[in-house]
Write an enzyme that holds these catalytic residues in place. Structure first.
Site: not given
Ligand code: SAM
Lengths: 368, 269
Positions: A165-169, A193, A222, A239, A294
């Protein structure tokens, strides 16, 4: 009564409208809750993650403003006995027995990741980062505590990493700063995102690092990802999406506790567990998975980890153990306030003098 | 009601007998000791310049007439040297005005000793503040007198600032007039009020009452929040460390600055 309304709206900025929060977190955190609460409602602190790929050197400038690299200046092994929180005797015992726990934790930490912060109690802000001659950002501003799960993942030379779950990166970028990653797969379900992640990476990385053999960017759910194949990655970062306490505390309308979003909230721990299970499947035997959030919520932290471990065992035949992070967190106790007495994982509690977090992280090692 | 001392009575008599030029001699005659006279004379020359010490003793006379003794008067000038530059007749008129506003024997002496600055402010301005407190903030006449007695600083304060402070306590904290008087609200700066209140609020120890005046927790009394020393405020009410409060003070000040104090007009139902 324009003024009445005005004052009420001002009040809303400082007041928690949600009783759930107080009830839930004062039970969970006890006497620590008021300090965490006021921190969540006050301006947070950032860290400047130094971009090793930029040719500018922001460090000298930042240091002249009073910042220091909290990773390089982390507690030395010579000082393992000053308590992170008073009264945790068990903890000393543990360190004494393991002897070199802290030294060991230290040797695994990437020497390349640099993150500068203003000292405790200093409320100065960072200026937006400048661009170097190649148009790359010299540093990237993020919650300094977010760097911890990345550091604790201990990426070693030539390892492959999945960032589920990488965005915003922010964490993807921190992972790349180790300069150890051979290949990284960055995934995020949300398309919009994902374009933010793309932008983050483009603003910090030279083109050759963005090539397909080094970096793969996808936008899958994911929870379904393991269908693409497993058992391959050395390290996986999970994450997960979670209730963002800092926001939900203040914004009543978009509050995850509000009725319209109750369903989402109920499903959240389930979704998080599924994502962590994907991570456990994707990692090779002996590899490590970092689960992070978080939020302060036990339900989304410890409970998810425990649930995932038992499900992995029962349904997938995967055994995983929890890695003790105490030697690791001890290194950074001068920069962050860690929650005391956590059996599973580690948590940075926001505190006015060091208003980072909340960040929860827990490391799992896949055994079979 | 008030019992004058022997000393002040003779002083009064001699003040009236003697000519009005301020000199060591006249001061001694008025009942000041040599040291006290030196002090007053020095003070006056410092602010007025040696040559122009043509100042008369009527201000001192007026203070003596109030029953203040020589040592109190020395302290008064010490606290507020600007008083040397005021004309005796004007000071006299300002004292009259305080009587008219309803300050009683005892209160008036206390106010002047504690905050002699009030005698340097035009009566008009004092009256405007009083008027404001009465009609805009809806304090009773009795409450207004208590405010004036306990916090004579209000007379000098900018009316916008007064308004802001009152509104903050009334709307934001849900405190009624009587409690504001008890808490000596107007003695405290707006920054301190906001800091002490917001800190408690964000820590979860204070809630703005709803329309029915209800809260989920029991709020501490405004008086207790404001009058406590910082140590007691921290240990009993905020349950926090000094480091936390110090950081919070900085953050709240910055929030204020960045929000800009944009307050609109207001009225009370
Ligand atoms: C806490 S954020 C990640 C922050 C990122 N790791 C960073 O450090 O910038 C959680 C992310 O999980 C994504 N997300 C939510 N459900 C998901 C899924 N089923 N599979 C993959 N990503 C998912 C969201 O779009 C969101 O960007």
């Amino acid at each position: 009564m324009a003024t009445q309304r005005l004052w009420n709206s001002m009040a809303a900025q400082g007041v928690l409208h949600n009783k759930n929060f107080d009830a839930m977190y004062s039970m969970q955190l006890g006497e620590l809750w008021p300090s965490v609460r006021v921190s969540l409602l006050s301006e947070r602190k950032y860290g400047a993650l130094v971009n090793n790929f930029s040719c500018g050197d922001p460090v000298t400038d930042l240091q002249s403003l009073g910042c220091r690299d909290f990773i390089a200046s982390s507690s030395t092994a010579a000082d393992p006995f000053s308590p992170p929180y008073s009264g945790s005797h068990q903890f000393y015992q543990h360190i004494v027995n393991e002897g070199t726990g802290i030294d060991l934790a230290r040797t695994f930490i990437s020497p390349n990741v640099k993150c500068l912060v203003f000292p405790k109690g200093d409320t100065s802000r960072f200026k937006p980062a400048r661009l170097d001659s190649a148009g790359l950002l010299t540093y990237y501003l993020m919650d300094a505590a977010s760097v911890l799960p990345v550091l604790a993942l201990n990426v070693q030379k030539e390892e492959s990493v999945l960032d589920l779950c990488a965005a915003p990166g922010g964490k993807t970028l921190a992972l790349l700063q180790t300069q150890a990653v051979r290949f990284i797969w960055a995934n995020d379900w949300s398309g919009s995102r994902m374009s933010r992640l793309q932008r983050t990476l483009n603003s910090c990385l030279p083109h050759d690092l963005l090539s397909e053999d080094k970096l793969c960017i996808t936008s899958f759910d994911g929870r379904e990802w393991h269908e693409l194949g497993g058992n391959t990655f050395d390290k996986v970062l999970v994450d997960v999406p979670c209730t963002t306490d800092r926001h939900s505390l203040i914004e009543e309308d978009n509050n995850i506790f509000s009725r319209s979003r109750t369903k989402e909230k109920r499903n959240l721990p389930l979704c998080q567990t599924q994502l962590l299970l994907t991570g456990l499947q994707a990692v090779r035997k002996g590899g490590e998975v970092m689960y992070s959030t978080c939020t302060l919520s036990q339900l989304q932290n410890q409970c998810v980890v425990e649930q995932a471990i038992s499900l992995a065992n029962q349904e997938l035949g995967i055994t995983a153990e929890i890695v003790d992070l105490q030697p690791f967190t001890t290194l950074f106790k001068d920069t962050f306030h860690f929650a005391p007495d956590l059996n599973v994982g580690a948590m940075v509690l926001p505190h006015l003098t060091a208003n980072f977090g909340p960040i929860y992280f827990c490391k799992l090692r896949r055994l079979s | 009601m008030c019992s004058h001392t022997q000393e002040s009575q003779t002083s009064r008599a001699s003040a009236q007998r003697h000519g009005s030029e301020l000199s060591l001699r006249t001061l001694l005659d008025m009942g000041f000791t040599e040291t006290q006279a030196d002090q007053v004379y020095e003070g006056a020359t410092k602010i007025l310049g040696r040559k122009s010490v043509t100042h008369d003793t009527s201000t001192i006379t007026a203070l003596l007439a109030l029953g203040l003794n020589a040592s109190s008067i020395v302290k008064i000038f010490d606290k507020c040297p600007a008083l040397y530059t005021e004309k005796g007749a004007v000071v006299q008129q300002r004292i009259q005005n305080l009587w008219k506003l309803g300050l009683v024997e005892g209160s008036i002496q206390r106010v002047i000793s504690y905050h002699p600055h009030i005698l340097t402010i035009p009566a008009k301005r004092v009256n405007a503040a009083v008027q404001f407190i009465r009609t805009k903030c809806l304090f009773t006449a009795q409450q207004m007198r208590e405010i004036l007695r306990d916090s004579p600083e209000v007379a000098e304060e900018d009316l916008n600032e007064l308004e802001h402070k009152f509104q903050y306590a009334y709307f934001r904290m849900g405190v009624k007039q009587a409690e504001m008087v008890k808490a000596k609200l107007f003695k405290v700066s707006m920054e301190e009020l906001r800091c002490r209140h917001c800190f408690l609020e964000r820590r979860g120890f204070y809630q703005t009452p709803d329309k029915k005046g209800q809260t989920l927790i029991i709020n501490p009394k405004l008086k207790d929040i404001l009058s406590a020393t910082e140590d007691i405020y921290l240990s009993q009410f905020a349950k926090a460390t000094k480091e936390e409060l110090d950081v919070f003070r900085k953050l709240v000040a910055r929030e204020d600055e960045e929000k800009g104090n944009t307050l609109e007009h207001w009225d009370i139902e």
